[in-house]
Design a protein around this motif. Structure first.
Motif, PDB file in Angstrom:
ATOM      1  N   MET A   1      -6.734 -10.099  -9.018  1.00  9.79           N
ATOM      2  CA  MET A   1      -7.243  -8.666  -8.349  1.00  9.79           C
ATOM      3  C   MET A   1      -7.191  -8.967  -6.622  1.00  9.79           C
ATOM      4  O   MET A   1      -6.840  -8.134  -6.182  1.00  9.79           O
ATOM      5  N   GLN A   2      -7.116 -10.100  -6.261  1.00  9.49           N
ATOM      6  CA  GLN A   2      -7.118 -10.663  -4.895  1.00  9.49           C
ATOM      7  C   GLN A   2      -5.429 -10.215  -4.563  1.00  9.49           C
ATOM      8  O   GLN A   2      -5.012  -9.716  -3.482  1.00  9.49           O
ATOM      9  N   GLN A   3      -4.406 -10.402  -5.323  1.00  9.05           N
ATOM     10  CA  GLN A   3      -3.148 -10.196  -5.146  1.00  9.05           C
ATOM     11  C   GLN A   3      -2.910  -8.661  -4.776  1.00  9.05           C
ATOM     12  O   GLN A   3      -2.319  -8.142  -3.848  1.00  9.05           O
ATOM     13  N   ILE A   4      -3.428  -7.994  -5.834  1.00  4.82           N
ATOM     14  CA  ILE A   4      -3.557  -6.412  -5.779  1.00  4.82           C
ATOM     15  C   ILE A   4      -3.967  -5.899  -4.230  1.00  4.82           C
ATOM     16  O   ILE A   4      -3.230  -4.979  -3.887  1.00  4.82           O
ATOM     17  N   ILE A   5      -5.227  -6.383  -4.231  1.00  2.00           N
ATOM     18  CA  ILE A   5      -5.808  -5.792  -2.836  1.00  2.00           C
ATOM     19  C   ILE A   5      -4.953  -6.106  -1.483  1.00  2.00           C
ATOM     20  O   ILE A   5      -4.736  -5.366  -0.718  1.00  2.00           O
ATOM     21  N   LEU A   6      -4.462  -7.543  -1.682  1.00  2.00           N
ATOM     22  CA  LEU A   6      -4.006  -7.904  -0.416  1.00  2.00           C
ATOM     23  C   LEU A   6      -2.543  -7.062  -0.326  1.00  2.00           C
ATOM     24  O   LEU A   6      -2.186  -6.737   0.672  1.00  2.00           O
ATOM     25  N   GLY A   7      -1.896  -7.029  -1.454  1.00  2.01           N
ATOM     26  CA  GLY A   7      -0.451  -6.340  -1.512  1.00  2.01           C
ATOM     27  C   GLY A   7      -0.657  -4.839  -0.807  1.00  2.01           C
ATOM     28  O   GLY A   7       0.323  -4.325  -0.024  1.00  2.01           O
ATOM     29  N   SER A   8      -1.525  -4.246  -1.389  1.00  2.00           N
ATOM     30  CA  SER A   8      -1.734  -2.677  -1.077  1.00  2.00           C
ATOM     31  C   SER A   8      -2.284  -2.692   0.323  1.00  2.00           C
ATOM     32  O   SER A   8      -1.693  -1.797   1.223  1.00  2.00           O
ATOM     33  N   ILE A   9      -3.013  -3.744   0.971  1.00  2.00           N
ATOM     34  CA  ILE A   9      -3.362  -3.657   2.429  1.00  2.00           C
ATOM     35  C   ILE A   9      -1.983  -3.760   3.112  1.00  2.00           C
ATOM     36  O   ILE A   9      -1.951  -3.352   4.373  1.00  2.00           O
ATOM     37  N   ILE A  10      -1.468  -5.016   2.888  1.00  2.00           N
ATOM     38  CA  ILE A  10      -0.293  -5.342   3.748  1.00  2.00           C
ATOM     39  C   ILE A  10       0.803  -4.252   3.681  1.00  2.00           C
ATOM     40  O   ILE A  10       1.275  -3.861   4.940  1.00  2.00           O
ATOM     41  N   ALA A  11       1.073  -3.456   2.331  1.00  2.00           N
ATOM     42  CA  ALA A  11       1.764  -2.309   2.649  1.00  2.00           C
ATOM     43  C   ALA A  11       1.389  -1.237   3.286  1.00  2.00           C
ATOM     44  O   ALA A  11       2.367  -0.719   4.234  1.00  2.00           O
ATOM     45  N   PHE A  12       0.381  -0.920   3.050  1.00  2.00           N
ATOM     46  CA  PHE A  12      -0.382   0.198   3.967  1.00  2.00           C
ATOM     47  C   PHE A  12      -0.360  -0.082   5.545  1.00  2.00           C
ATOM     48  O   PHE A  12       0.090   0.875   6.227  1.00  2.00           O
ATOM     49  N   ILE A  13      -0.671  -1.212   6.157  1.00  2.00           N
ATOM     50  CA  ILE A  13      -0.914  -1.567   7.316  1.00  2.00           C
ATOM     51  C   ILE A  13       0.510  -1.501   8.181  1.00  2.00           C
ATOM     52  O   ILE A  13       0.754  -1.083   9.299  1.00  2.00           O
ATOM     53  N   ILE A  14       1.446  -2.484   7.240  1.00  2.00           N
ATOM     54  CA  ILE A  14       2.744  -2.306   7.977  1.00  2.00           C
ATOM     55  C   ILE A  14       3.441  -1.346   8.322  1.00  2.00           C
ATOM     56  O   ILE A  14       3.725  -0.674   9.412  1.00  2.00           O
ATOM     57  N   THR A  15       3.379  -0.337   7.085  1.00  2.00           N
ATOM     58  CA  THR A  15       3.832   0.809   6.947  1.00  2.00           C
ATOM     59  C   THR A  15       3.279   1.889   8.140  1.00  2.00           C
ATOM     60  O   THR A  15       4.038   2.714   8.896  1.00  2.00           O
ATOM     61  N   LEU A  16       2.154   1.866   8.077  1.00  2.00           N
ATOM     62  CA  LEU A  16       1.410   2.641   9.261  1.00  2.00           C
ATOM     63  C   LEU A  16       1.695   2.300  10.619  1.00  2.00           C
ATOM     64  O   LEU A  16       1.820   3.220  11.401  1.00  2.00           O
ATOM     65  N   LEU A  17       1.719   1.115  10.800  1.00  2.00           N
ATOM     66  CA  LEU A  17       2.167   0.491  12.235  1.00  2.00           C
ATOM     67  C   LEU A  17       3.506   0.659  12.621  1.00  2.00           C
ATOM     68  O   LEU A  17       3.937   1.044  13.900  1.00  2.00           O
ATOM     69  N   ILE A  18       4.713   0.703  11.427  1.00  2.00           N
ATOM     70  CA  ILE A  18       6.049   0.548  12.185  1.00  2.00           C
ATOM     71  C   ILE A  18       6.438   2.093  11.989  1.00  2.00           C
ATOM     72  O   ILE A  18       7.452   2.248  12.849  1.00  2.00           O
ATOM     73  N   ILE A  19       6.097   2.916  11.428  1.00  2.00           N
ATOM     74  CA  ILE A  19       6.536   4.290  11.428  1.00  2.00           C
ATOM     75  C   ILE A  19       6.432   5.073  12.752  1.00  2.00           C
ATOM     76  O   ILE A  19       7.339   5.496  13.252  1.00  2.00           O
ATOM     77  N   PRO A  20       5.365   4.669  13.533  1.00  2.00           N
ATOM     78  CA  PRO A  20       5.452   5.616  15.001  1.00  2.00           C
ATOM     79  C   PRO A  20       6.765   5.032  15.664  1.00  2.00           C
ATOM     80  O   PRO A  20       7.450   5.475  16.506  1.00  2.00           O
ATOM     81  N   VAL A  21       6.885   3.466  15.583  1.00  2.00           N
ATOM     82  CA  VAL A  21       8.047   2.944  16.341  1.00  2.00           C
ATOM     83  C   VAL A  21       9.214   3.494  15.958  1.00  2.00           C
ATOM     84  O   VAL A  21      10.032   3.785  16.678  1.00  2.00           O
TER      85      VAL A  21
END
Length: 379
Positions: A1-21
């Motif tokens: 479960m830890q992998q799932i939560i971590l993977g989802s958060i990483i994917a969300f945050i990186i995508t959210l931050l990089i698209i404005p750039v």
């Protein structure tokens, strides 16, 4: 479960931050999707490299959360397939790529998944009396499925938030199923991809600030093809929640993009045109021509996908064949209503200045097939 939560958060945050750039860079370099009078509805040039942000967020989340050597050795070949589809998409978004070259690239991707990852449909669970498939039929069907699913999401990407929304729902459905059955690597794959899509939709939902382009839509199709084929491969073997009609349930989860693509391809071939030639026969065009706006089209299609997914799981007991037939009939019932039933609106094309008409409550502008706009008046 830890992998799932971590993977989802990483994917969300990186995508959210990089698209404005990416939006800023695309505007400076003029890497736009230009509007036209044929199939595109946006009025201003909009950056079309959202798929780049999705790809970066998704790939990093997978690399940082899964141990390929011990948990899922086939994922190293999935990464290779993702890289190849990424380069196909980015080339098409920036410099254009012919349909034949794109198709050859998709065949190569399918070859990697089949021969290196052993991702093959081997059993049809009684679909029209067919169970185990021989090697030739297995490989042929799997190649067909991968290519059609990739193109299905590519072609349905015609309204703000539509391809991303449908991809988000299907990824989550598969991810939840794999989580329930303790297949953690594929649950991580689904939830991580859902995370990057959720972040992308923040910028893509109407009115869109960026499009996913072919880079994103091809990736959505590829990830979902992997998830659905794995679902068909192993769905009936699980003990926690076995699926006895896995091909039909997988078909139901991807019903709208799959059936819309097969329907449009058939129409084009019958008319003597290339199946990849552009037109305005897709289901989102039918909704728009009936007076629905972008938000309504996306939400209706998303709700339809959710209902089709729930119904597919709930009614799998009727058997693979009957369930697929029922889903196909349901889809064409929607198309029939959109195409042949009389609209509650009167449509007439208006040339020249129409602003004075828009002061009336009963009048609004909608896209029309060969016109820039039409005025819709309620009966």
């Amino acid at each position: 479960m830890q992998q799932i939560i971590l993977g989802s958060i990483i994917a969300f945050i990186i995508t959210l931050l990089i698209i404005p750039v990416i939006i800023v860079i695309a505007k400076k370099k003029k890497l736009y999707d230009e509007p036209d009078d044929k199939r595109k509805f946006h009025k201003q040039p909009i950056p079309s490299l959202g798929g780049l942000g999705m790809f970066i967020g998704f790939i990093l989340s997978i690399l940082l959360t899964l141990n390929f050597a011990t948990e899922a050795p086939e994922f190293q070949f999935y990464i290779a397939a993702f890289l190849l589809i990424f380069f196909l998409g980015i080339k098409d978004d920036i410099m254009m790529l012919s349909a034949s070259k794109k198709f050859l690239g998709q065949l190569l991707v399918a070859g990697i998944l089949i021969y290196k990852s052993n991702l093959v449909i081997t059993n049809m669970n009684g679909l029209f009396g067919v169970y185990e498939l021989n090697a030739f039929c297995s490989y042929s069907l799997t190649i067909f499925a991968i290519v059609v699913i990739i193109n299905a999401f590519n072609l349905i990407d015609g309204v703000d938030g539509l391809a991303g929304g449908l991809g988000l729902i299907s990824s989550l459905v598969f991810a939840i199923f794999f989580l329930i059955n303790q297949n953690i690597p594929y649950a991580v794959l689904g939830f991580s991809f859902a995370g990057c899509l959720l972040a992308f939709l923040y910028y893509n939902f109407y009115p869109a600030r960026i499009f996913m382009g072919d880079t994103g839509s091809l990736l959505v199709g590829l990830v979902n093809s992997i998830l659905v084929i794995k679902f068909i491969q192993e769905g009936s073997t699980y003990t926690s929640y076995p699926v006895t009609a896995a091909p039909a349930v997988g078909f139901g989860i991807l019903l709208l993009p799959l059936m819309d693509t097969l329907r449009v391809f058939t129409i084009r071939v019958v008319q003597g045109r290339s199946p990849f030639s552009p037109d305005r026969n897709h289901i989102h065009h039918l909704f728009l021509s009936r007076g629905f706006n972008h938000k309504s089209v996306t939400l209706i299609c998303a709700l339809t996908t959710i209902l089709a997914s729930i119904a597919s799981f709930a009614f799998q007991g009727i058997g693979t064949s009957l369930l697929i037939v029922a889903l196909i009939i349901s889809f064409f019932a929607i198309v029939y209503v959109l195409t042949y039933q009389k609209s509650k609106y009167k449509l007439r094309a208006i040339k020249g200045e129409v602003k004075s008409l828009l002061t009336e409550d009963s009048v609004r502008l909608v896209p029309l097939f060969d016109k820039k706009a039409a005025v819709v008046e309620e009966d």
